[in-house]
Each structure stands twice: as structure tokens, then as C-alpha cells.
Design a protein around this motif. Sequence first.
Motif, short mmCIF file in Angstrom:
data_model
loop_
_atom_site.label_atom_id
_atom_site.label_comp_id
_atom_site.label_asym_id
_atom_site.label_seq_id
_atom_site.Cartn_x
_atom_site.Cartn_y
_atom_site.Cartn_z
N PHE A 1 0.84 -1.20 0.00
CA PHE A 1 0.00 0.00 0.00
C PHE A 1 0.87 1.25 0.00
O PHE A 1 0.69 2.16 -0.80
N THR A 2 1.84 1.26 0.93
CA THR A 2 2.70 2.44 1.04
C THR A 2 3.41 2.73 -0.28
O THR A 2 3.46 3.87 -0.73
N GLU A 3 3.94 1.67 -0.90
CA GLU A 3 4.67 1.84 -2.15
C GLU A 3 3.76 2.40 -3.24
O GLU A 3 4.02 3.44 -3.82
N PHE A 4 2.67 1.66 -3.50
CA PHE A 4 1.90 1.96 -4.71
C PHE A 4 0.97 3.16 -4.54
O PHE A 4 0.68 3.85 -5.50
N TYR A 5 0.46 3.40 -3.33
CA TYR A 5 -0.41 4.55 -3.14
C TYR A 5 0.41 5.84 -3.23
O TYR A 5 -0.04 6.83 -3.78
N THR A 6 1.64 5.80 -2.68
CA THR A 6 2.51 6.97 -2.74
C THR A 6 2.97 7.22 -4.17
O THR A 6 2.96 8.34 -4.65
N GLY A 7 3.40 6.15 -4.82
CA GLY A 7 3.90 6.30 -6.19
C GLY A 7 5.26 6.96 -6.22
O GLY A 7 6.00 6.93 -5.24
#
Lengths: 316, 420
Positions: free
Chosen positions: B286-292
Motif C-alpha cells: 500500500f505504502t509503495e503503490f499509493y505513494t507512487g
Amino acid sequence: MTTINERPEAGNRELPIVENFSRRAAVKGGFATLGAAAFVAAISPLRHAAQNTSAAEFLQKHYTELSDEQKADVIARLEAETKKNYGAEVTIGDDRPIPGTKFVYAINLSVCNGNGKCVEACHKENNHDRATHQSYIRIVEMPKGTLDMEQGSTTYTGVVPKDDKFYLPVQCQQCDEPPCVDVCPVKATWKEEDGIVVVDYNWCIGCRYCEAACPYHARRFNWKKPEVPADQVNPDQSYLSNRIRPVGVVEKCTYCLHRTRRGRLPACLEACPTGARVFGNILDEDSNIRWILDNKRVYILKEELGTKPAFFYYFD
Amino acid sequence: MSSISTPPTTDSTSHITSYPRFIGRSLWLATEGSFGFYAWMTMLTALFLVGANAWAHQVAGGMISTHMTDHVSWGLYIANFTFMVGLAAGGVMMVIPAYLYHDRKMHDVVIIGELLAVSAIVMCLMFVVADLGRPDRFWHLIPGLGKFNFPISMLTWDVIVLNGYLVLNLHICGYLLYMRFLGRQPNPVWYVPFVMLSIVWAISIHTVTAFLYCGLGGRPFWNTALLAPRFLASAFVSGPSFIIVTMVLMKKLTSVQGLEQPIATLTKIIRVTILINLLMVASELFTEFYTGGTHVSSAKYLFFGLHGKTALVPWTWTAIGLNITAACLFLWPGLLSPKFRLLLVAACLMAFVGTWIEKGMGLIIPGFIPSTLHEVVEYVPSMLEWKVSVGVWAFGLMVFTIAIKAALPTLRQPAQSTDT
């Protein structure tokens, strides 16, 4: 008749009584011998490797612990080995930092046109393996309008400079807080007083932790024995810089310390046809590099990582 | 009748004579067995020899025979090393119930976990040596002899904790087996403090190994505080899985009793740890992909491929599939029923392989892709690397098999509660 456990109350079954003990022992011994022999045969290629390592090399102490006499012996041995293995007469110096010197490098990104002469000069100056075109410098071709390397390319071809691109040469940044030095488990790499981060190629164990730690892709590993034809070997060498490296160790850019500590300029700078490269002693207030850092717009690569590079990029 | 198989008759026998006899008898016992046992050991020996030969070629010709590059400078060896540290730490999941919760049944067989720790650490050390460009300079790493960059380099911490854990477990197992050999009651003073220390130490080996990676600012994929907890959670999946499979095999092949309850306890442990592990993976994703942004590139490469390069993608989704299937199976209460024994073994194997991919190649390789200059250079292990890795695994399994064989007499006669 034996029992393994002397406690009668346990009521355990005794160990199966070994029949024909000596016969079984002989069979087991036979198989153990066979296994040992097979193991020795399996690792026999090591003999070849052992032949290339002298006892003196194996037992050599860390660079900082060698006495002057021992250093002289080591250097004589290395020169002889280069003669024997590469057919080249070389002199290996032991260049020490000049007191009151802190070397820094700067590149004018408005001027650099990505011609790659620096990459080639490094390749020759530092006796890199010919077949792999090894060099300490990589140039990233970047689209104008960004400094995000994700959008760059290191494998560009064609006529340079391209109208919509600019060029970002990257080599060792000789950080003041070098992560590569911190992670080395055996202190085979360290920062010298003039700011240059060096490697003792005869102490490195080849774990490549420093390669993982470096944020600038500055380190190289000798995956094989470097091959350089005798007539192409640069004979002007130094122990901590461009002498031909052994297989299995890590190496890196040393700001050509075999030149710069003798008052000359790095090979990449001399080769640059655009004048984009500036090198000097930042402690010298009248130096060109000092003026540039004081007056130009300066960019530091991955500054947010806190590595404090002694390498700067600037714009006109 | 030889003296090797004869235990001492009195306690007054000097250790100088009885200890070598203990070693000799253990070795003798460990090499006794059925045809199947000899076939298994022969196969492992053959695989080990293939690996040893491949490694010798690697040392002689340089690491060019691996497919590692300056871009992906660690590969299959370090991937296996990382996983192995987890396997070693995982054994502690038997020690904690046995010694902290006084689970009698677990206490009787806890030595299996400790012997697994010993074997796994041996494999760890072998994988590190296999990864060295100059194994001949190994002595530079020995404190006192070489130049030990302690406490700055995390690798020196790892050298200390791994070897310390090996010595701790060797002491505990060796002491218990030796006392059994002498027919004496083990004295808790001589091993319980070490067992307690080994619990803390087990956590430390995997934490320090995670710190090797997560302390590197230039590698955003590793540079996360979640790495050490994730390492531990997955270690507590892979370790107990391996032990359950071992115990199921022991039930079939030996006369060791009382394994049913430890199997159930370990299954219940995995039920929790496998979910914690998946939760942490989800949190990371989540952290990786939501932040981008650019720091998500490695995760993109791992899950979907980057710039058309997709070598790791099949591995990744296999691991996710295995882990989720295993998690569902472990959550199902019926899994512990004896008639679903094979299903339990399958669930354990899935969790084991899933973790191996996730914490091996799935962790190490994306750290290097894209490289620090954002180049995408892929890595697929060479045949030589596979041979060396299989060789190390074979050797580790040999050590484990021999150790279990030597401990069988102890396991057959559960101790009459050694610590009262």
C-alpha cells in the motif's frame, strides 16, 4: 552387550546390538575414505587458483599496517607479477596525500555534450579490462526538463548532443560520509586526508557490500582477471589506484591519485574536449573550483541521502 | 565388541575419555540406518560434491561464471543466505513454548529446533563464503587476526551474531546429548540460561540480517523500517513449517513418540505468523503503490515488470499464490486431523517455498533493479550458481539428518522432566 542409557528405570530398549562391528566399521571407513577422495577430486580446480596466490600475498598485512620496507617488498612483488602475467614493465608508486589538500571535482552540465571521451580515457588510464569496456564513469543521457534519472539512459547511441537532451556523467563522488566505507567488514576501503576514498585491493575479500551501499554506482567488481594487452598497459601506476587489480576484489575511481597527487589533472578531465570538467583543491582560496562553487548554481547528486559528495554539478 | 559403542559405566569416568567416546558413538549411530537412509545420504553427498566442484570452478575462474553483475551484485547466494538466517531463527518457535510456556511435550522434542538452527547456520556461513570473491582472504574477517570493522559495519555484527548463535546451539544440544550419553540428569544451570539467551539471540540474528539491507539509503526498496519485523514474521513461518514436515517424517520413519502435540502447537503458531507476514506485505505494498513516485520502481519491477523487463514477475506471483493458499489452509481447523496429514505437509511446503521466494530472490534482486543510476539490468542465476546452492542445501540437510540421527535415542525416551 551394552546399553546406552544406564538408568534401568527408564525401561528403554537397549541400543540394537551391533553385529559384526569390525566389518561394519570397515565398510563405513571405506565409504568415508571414498567420500573424502571424491571431495578432494571435486575441489581440484582450486589448485589452479592456489598456484596464482603466493604465500607472501596470502599473508600480506593491511596497507595501513605495512612498514616502509614491507611496502617496498609488496610493490616489487606486484611489479614482477605484472611483468610475468601481462608482459609489461610498470612502476608502482605509493602516492600519499599532499598535506593541506582536499580534492573536489565539478562538472558543468550546461557544457557537457555526452561525447564520452572521459569514459574512454578512464578505461585506458586505469588499466581496465579491455573486453568488458570497463570504466569508472557512466554518462546518463537525460531529457531536458528533469533531473529524475528514471527517465535517463546510459546506453544512448548516435550523434551527440541531441537537441532535447542533456548529459550527466557520474563517477565516484568521494563522499565525506561514504556509505561504502561504513559497510566494509574488513576496513579494506577508507577515506584519505585529501578526501579520496581508496581500496586496498590486496585486503578486500570481495563481499561486494560496498557495491550495494553506494548510491552512485561508483564501484566495480573484478568478476574475472582483467585482460590488458602488454602494449596498452599504462605503466604509470600506484598501489592504491590504477595498478592492475586482482580478480575477485572491488575497485573504484580514485580521482587518478597517481596523477593528482603528483600535481597533474585526472585523465577524464584532460580528455574532455568541452572544458566541462573542473578539478582542484577546495582549500586553495584562489582556485578555479573554489570560485565556481562560490558563484555558480550548484547541484549535488542525491544530496538528500546525506553522503556529502566532494563532487558537484553546476550550470551556467 | 568395541569401546566406541560402550558407554561409560560410572560417573567418575573422566570427560577426557568419555567425551571422545560420546562423539564416536554419536557418529556411529548417525551412520547406522536402513537402505532408504543410505540412499538419501548418498544422494545428498553426490549433490554436495557437484556443488563443491562448481564452487571450486568459480574460485579458480572468477565469479564471471555467475550471472551477477555490477548492477545486480548479489544474487542467489545472498538470497539463500537471507532465507537461511530465517530458518535458523525459526527454530526458536519450539524453544519458546518449551521453556517459556513450559509445554512438556514440546520440551521433549525441542532439540529438533535447536539442531535445525545449527544446520541452517552452517548453510548460512557456506552461502556467505560462496559469495566471496576472495575466500582465501576469509581470515581478514576474524577478529584479532584480520581487521574487523566493528561496530560500524553491520556485516561484522552479523558475523558475531551468526557464529554466536551457532556456538550457543551447539553447546545446548551437545550438553544435553552428552549428559544423556553419560546417563546423567542434565543440570539446568548448565543449559537453561543458554536456552534463554538463545531466544533473544534468535531474534537478534534476523534483526541484524535485516539491518544489513535496511540501513542502505541508496536502496529505497530495502530502506524500510518494516524489513526486520517482516523478516521475523516470515522466519516464524518457514522455520515451524520445516520442523512440522520433519516431525511428520519422523513419525513415519522412527519410533519417536509424542510428536502429535508439538505438531499441533507449531501449526497454531504458523496460523498467526503467516497472517502477520501477509499483513506486513500488504502494508508495504500500500505504502509503495499509493505513494507512487520513483521509489516504487523496484516494487513495480517485482510485481509487474519495469520497461518490459519481467524476469521476477512469475516468481513473485507464485510466491503470493503459495503464501495465500497456505494461509487459507492453515486457517482451516480441519488441517490438524490426522487424516489430512498430507494436506498439512502440503501447506507447510507451500509456506516454505513461498517464503523462500519472497525473502530470497524477491527481496534481494529488486534492491538492485533499477540500479542506483536507474538502469534496468536483469539477473537470472547461472547453472553454476544453482549447483553451488544445491550443494550447500545438500550439505545442510546432511548435517541435519546426522544430527537428528544422533539425537534419536534422546527423543525416543522423553526426559522425565529435566527442569523441575
